[in-house]
Every structure is written in C-alpha cells, then in structure tokens.
Design a protein around this motif. Sequence first.
Motif, mmCIF file in Angstrom:
data_model
loop_
_atom_site.group_PDB
_atom_site.id
_atom_site.type_symbol
_atom_site.label_atom_id
_atom_site.label_comp_id
_atom_site.label_asym_id
_atom_site.label_seq_id
_atom_site.Cartn_x
_atom_site.Cartn_y
_atom_site.Cartn_z
ATOM 1 N N TYR A 38 0.833 -1.202 0.000
ATOM 2 C CA TYR A 38 0.000 0.000 0.000
ATOM 3 C C TYR A 38 0.871 1.257 0.000
ATOM 4 C CZ TYR A 38 -3.515 3.410 1.458
ATOM 5 O OH TYR A 38 -4.343 4.506 1.521
ATOM 6 N N VAL A 39 1.890 1.274 0.837
ATOM 7 C CA VAL A 39 2.781 2.434 0.894
ATOM 8 C C VAL A 39 3.444 2.664 -0.462
ATOM 9 C CG1 VAL A 39 4.848 3.399 1.966
ATOM 10 C CG2 VAL A 39 3.185 2.152 3.368
ATOM 11 N N LEU A 40 3.876 1.584 -1.099
ATOM 12 C CA LEU A 40 4.588 1.709 -2.368
ATOM 13 C C LEU A 40 3.660 2.041 -3.531
ATOM 14 C CD1 LEU A 40 7.146 -1.219 -2.044
ATOM 15 C CD2 LEU A 40 7.600 1.230 -1.925
ATOM 16 N N ALA A 41 2.357 1.916 -3.337
ATOM 17 C CA ALA A 41 1.405 2.253 -4.401
ATOM 18 C C ALA A 41 1.058 3.733 -4.421
ATOM 19 C CB ALA A 41 0.127 1.425 -4.234
ATOM 20 N N ARG A 42 1.461 4.456 -3.386
ATOM 21 C CA ARG A 42 1.124 5.885 -3.325
ATOM 22 C C ARG A 42 1.953 6.664 -4.343
ATOM 23 N NH1 ARG A 42 0.662 5.977 3.184
ATOM 24 N NH2 ARG A 42 2.922 5.839 3.054
ATOM 25 N N ILE A 43 1.306 7.491 -5.143
ATOM 26 C CA ILE A 43 1.981 8.316 -6.144
ATOM 27 C C ILE A 43 2.270 9.671 -5.529
ATOM 28 C CG2 ILE A 43 1.831 9.353 -8.438
ATOM 29 C CD1 ILE A 43 1.941 6.319 -8.481
ATOM 30 N N ARG A 44 3.530 10.043 -5.496
ATOM 31 C CA ARG A 44 3.931 11.314 -4.897
ATOM 32 C C ARG A 44 4.954 12.010 -5.788
ATOM 33 N NH1 ARG A 44 0.119 10.043 -2.318
ATOM 34 N NH2 ARG A 44 -0.169 10.018 -0.044
ATOM 35 N N ALA A 45 5.391 13.174 -5.343
ATOM 36 C CA ALA A 45 6.315 13.992 -6.120
ATOM 37 C C ALA A 45 7.661 13.308 -6.300
ATOM 38 C CB ALA A 45 6.504 15.346 -5.432
ATOM 39 N N GLY A 46 8.423 13.807 -7.277
ATOM 40 C CA GLY A 46 9.692 13.167 -7.554
ATOM 41 C C GLY A 46 10.862 14.111 -7.686
ATOM 42 N N ILE A 47 10.716 15.369 -7.232
ATOM 43 C CA ILE A 47 11.818 16.324 -7.279
ATOM 44 C C ILE A 47 12.595 16.229 -5.971
ATOM 45 C CG2 ILE A 47 12.482 18.759 -7.456
ATOM 46 C CD1 ILE A 47 11.299 17.728 -9.988
ATOM 47 N N LEU A 48 13.892 15.917 -6.063
ATOM 48 C CA LEU A 48 14.718 15.779 -4.866
ATOM 49 C C LEU A 48 15.752 16.893 -4.820
ATOM 50 C CD1 LEU A 48 15.462 11.920 -4.806
ATOM 51 C CD2 LEU A 48 13.373 13.154 -4.168
ATOM 52 N N GLU A 49 15.771 17.613 -3.701
ATOM 53 C CA GLU A 49 16.766 18.656 -3.479
ATOM 54 C C GLU A 49 18.151 18.043 -3.266
ATOM 55 O OE1 GLU A 49 13.906 21.842 -1.053
ATOM 56 O OE2 GLU A 49 15.591 20.848 -0.047
ATOM 57 N N THR A 50 19.157 18.897 -3.356
ATOM 58 C CA THR A 50 20.539 18.476 -3.137
ATOM 59 C C THR A 50 20.716 17.826 -1.770
ATOM 60 O OG1 THR A 50 21.321 20.265 -4.557
ATOM 61 C CG2 THR A 50 22.931 19.273 -3.071
ATOM 62 N N GLY A 51 20.111 18.412 -0.737
ATOM 63 C CA GLY A 51 20.266 17.877 0.618
ATOM 64 C C GLY A 51 19.725 16.475 0.749
ATOM 65 N N LEU A 52 18.561 16.198 0.179
ATOM 66 C CA LEU A 52 17.985 14.857 0.254
ATOM 67 C C LEU A 52 18.827 13.863 -0.541
ATOM 68 C CD1 LEU A 52 15.930 12.733 0.927
ATOM 69 C CD2 LEU A 52 14.356 13.759 -0.737
ATOM 70 N N VAL A 53 19.311 14.272 -1.702
ATOM 71 C CA VAL A 53 20.184 13.401 -2.501
ATOM 72 C C VAL A 53 21.417 12.998 -1.695
ATOM 73 C CG1 VAL A 53 21.686 13.307 -4.530
ATOM 74 C CG2 VAL A 53 19.382 14.284 -4.722
ATOM 75 N N ASN A 54 22.016 13.968 -1.018
ATOM 76 C CA ASN A 54 23.208 13.675 -0.208
ATOM 77 C C ASN A 54 22.886 12.754 0.963
ATOM 78 O OD1 ASN A 54 24.810 15.238 -1.880
ATOM 79 N ND2 ASN A 54 24.598 17.079 -0.628
ATOM 80 N N MET A 55 21.702 12.912 1.548
ATOM 81 C CA MET A 55 21.317 12.032 2.648
ATOM 82 C C MET A 55 21.093 10.601 2.176
ATOM 83 S SD MET A 55 18.767 14.538 4.765
ATOM 84 C CE MET A 55 18.334 13.321 5.979
ATOM 85 N N MET A 56 20.517 10.439 1.000
ATOM 86 C CA MET A 56 20.351 9.092 0.443
ATOM 87 C C MET A 56 21.712 8.437 0.249
ATOM 88 S SD MET A 56 17.151 8.131 -0.014
ATOM 89 C CE MET A 56 17.102 6.991 -1.415
ATOM 90 N N ARG A 57 22.668 9.215 -0.194
ATOM 91 C CA ARG A 57 24.019 8.664 -0.372
ATOM 92 C C ARG A 57 24.645 8.308 0.972
ATOM 93 N NH1 ARG A 57 25.285 13.276 -4.924
ATOM 94 N NH2 ARG A 57 24.329 12.162 -6.689
ATOM 95 N N GLU A 58 24.461 9.173 1.960
ATOM 96 C CA GLU A 58 24.994 8.885 3.291
ATOM 97 C C GLU A 58 24.345 7.632 3.883
ATOM 98 O OE1 GLU A 58 25.565 10.995 7.698
ATOM 99 O OE2 GLU A 58 24.706 12.135 6.046
ATOM 100 N N ALA A 59 23.077 7.422 3.548
ATOM 101 C CA ALA A 59 22.351 6.257 4.061
ATOM 102 C C ALA A 59 22.714 4.977 3.312
ATOM 103 C CB ALA A 59 20.845 6.496 3.984
#
Length: 389
Positions: A38-59
């Motif tokens: 159900y969570v993965l079926a939700r359609i949401r935005a797809g613009i990622l800021e620089t800060g979020l991109v860097n956090m994904m890399r850190e994670a």
Amino acid sequence: MRTQVVIIGGGPSGLLLGQLLHRKGIETVILERKTRDYVLARIRAGILETGLVNMMREAGVSERMDRECFVHHGTCISYENEMFDIDFHKLIGQNVIVYGQTELTHDLYDAREAVGAKTIFEVEDVKICDADRDAPYVTFNSGGVEQRIDCDFVAGCDGFHGVSRTTIPDTVRKDFEKVFPFGWLGILSETPPVHDELIYANSNRGFALCSMRNENLSRYYVQCALTDKVENWSDEDFWDELKRRVPEAIADKLVTGPSIEKSIAPLRSFVSEPMRWGRLFLCGDAAHIVPPTGAKGLNTAASDVHYLYEALVQFYQDNETNGIDHYSQKALARVWKAERFSWATTNLLHRFPDQSEFDLKMQRAEIESLHYNEVAQKWFAQNYVGLPY
C-alpha cells in the motif's frame, strides 16, 4: 519489546531516519498502519533537493537513484505564450534530480530488510505514552494482540492524520494554517515528457504543470475548483485543458495518452509548533504541509530527518543533548522558509477567485520581474534546489 527509537510511520521520512540511524549502530523499530504494498502504491512527487540526494548517499541507498535519476539543471516558467528558463546551474552551480518517491521508498524498504531492521505493518490503535518523561513507550495492536515497545525516543513520521502530533497537548501545541481556494487535478500517463525540464505555467485559465517520472512516464496537473470531481474529467477533457494553459509551441509537442492514475489534491499550508515535546519529535507531514508548488513536501521532511538524525547521533555517541534541545527551533526555522517559498510561488502562478484587475497586473509584473531580473532568478534557484541545512 525494547528499542532505542520507535519510528511511527513507514513512509520515506521514517525509513530514511531508520536507515541513517542503523548505520550509526542505533536500533529502531518502525510501526506502519498499512502494508508495504500500500505504501509503495502511493503516487507522490519526484523532485529531490541536493540535501535529500546527499542524505540518500549517506544512508547507502543511492545506487539506483544515481543510475536512473534525471538531473535537472533548471526549470521553465510560462505566462500566456511566453516561456523562460531559470538555469540553476548557471545561477548557483547546483541542480535537482527527478526520481520518483515510490522508487526512493522502495530502495529504503529493500535496504531496511537487507539489514534485518524491524518493521511492523498493519498496526492499529497506536498510542504514545509518557513522552514527556524519561521513559516513553508505545502501545499498539498487531494481529489482534496488544503490544508495547519501551524506548528512549519516539519519532513521529506518521503524516498529518497520524497520532504523533495530536499526542502533544493542545495547551502546548499551536497550529497555523492557510487553505487555498483551489486544487490540482493530476494525471499520470505512459507518455514521453513534453520538455526536458519542468514547466510551471500561469495562464488566464489557471495554473498548469508539466512534469515527469522518467522518459516514458509523465505527470501533468491543472488547477481546478475545490468542488470539482475526478469523474467530471475525461482524459480528453484534461488534455484539451492542459493545451490551453501552456504556450502553443509546447501544446503542439504534447504527446497524449490514457491516464493510469488521476486524482485531485487540495492545496494548503500548515505548520504545527513545537516539533518536539519531551522525547517525542515530529517529522515531515506530521508537523507541516506545503502546497506542491515548488516541490517542498518530501524535501522539507528530509531536512527534519537531517536535524533529528544529527541530534540522536550526538546524544548516543557523545551523551550530548544540545541537538535534541534545539531540534524544534532549527527544524522550524527552515520549515517556515520552505513555506514562504511555496506560498509565494503558489500566489505567483495561480488564478484566485477574488483577484481584481489590479491584482492580475501585479501578478504579471512579478512574473516579468522574475523573467528579466537575475537577482530574482537567483533567489528562486536557491530556494528551489533547497536551502542549506
């Protein structure tokens, strides 16, 4: 059951926080009221800021994102038949990326499962207890069985309708809200994007947005009345209206097709203060909502995660409470700046039912100022790619 941090909400902010803490050796349990599917079926935005991109890399969950994302060096704004670019890379040397929130959430779930971190789905009757004391705990129902988790801290990442915000007493909490008098009718279609960059369109018929998920999946929106209903709009009606709101050169290139998802989202701004009560911390939509204009929803949640993650690491590794003590203040300072940008951009691009001729002239002057003034464009670019944490 006992853990160090209970995270309520298995969306992207809760998952990102859990993954970051895991890599620092801090144990978490995530409680999610729906199923993973159900969570993965939700359609949401797809613009990622620089800060979020860097956090994904850190994670440690950025491999697919880095491989499949679209890098956007700017965006486009149109008014009537005029269109201009705001070049983020030229103005400030930064960019954003397009990577669907569903894909990001999928990556985070896969990472959590790979390390064996505990997630409990389909929980009911969640209650946060003794959050204002040194030993909080959370009770919930899972499979008809009442359970309890003792913990050090609770992170409320459970959205606007979750239990976390309302756990903070009314005598402590203050809410701020502005409801806009319109919504966005959005469709998802398996068609190529009409342009390499997003197009934000102001027209005398109302706002429109041309966006995308990948080279064969497009997301389009038109401003509509709050009283409108999805069933009132056929696919043909939507495409015809969208074409009327974008420049002719864009309308002529638009590839149309059947919608695979169609919905109407109301627009509002909302902030709840404070974002911390005792050992309970609010993150993302549990504490604030922004209009989708400017793509700040997920990104502002990510900044909350950043501040809370740093505060908890400081607590566990250094036995220092400064980050925890100032979490709400730091998070809210950035939240209100994001709210301002979303509010200003919404006012710039939409038609309001009570706008006078004077108001429309002022709106046009604001758009033309952004068109021809590099200082104004630089401010827009700085806010769009994301203010520093």
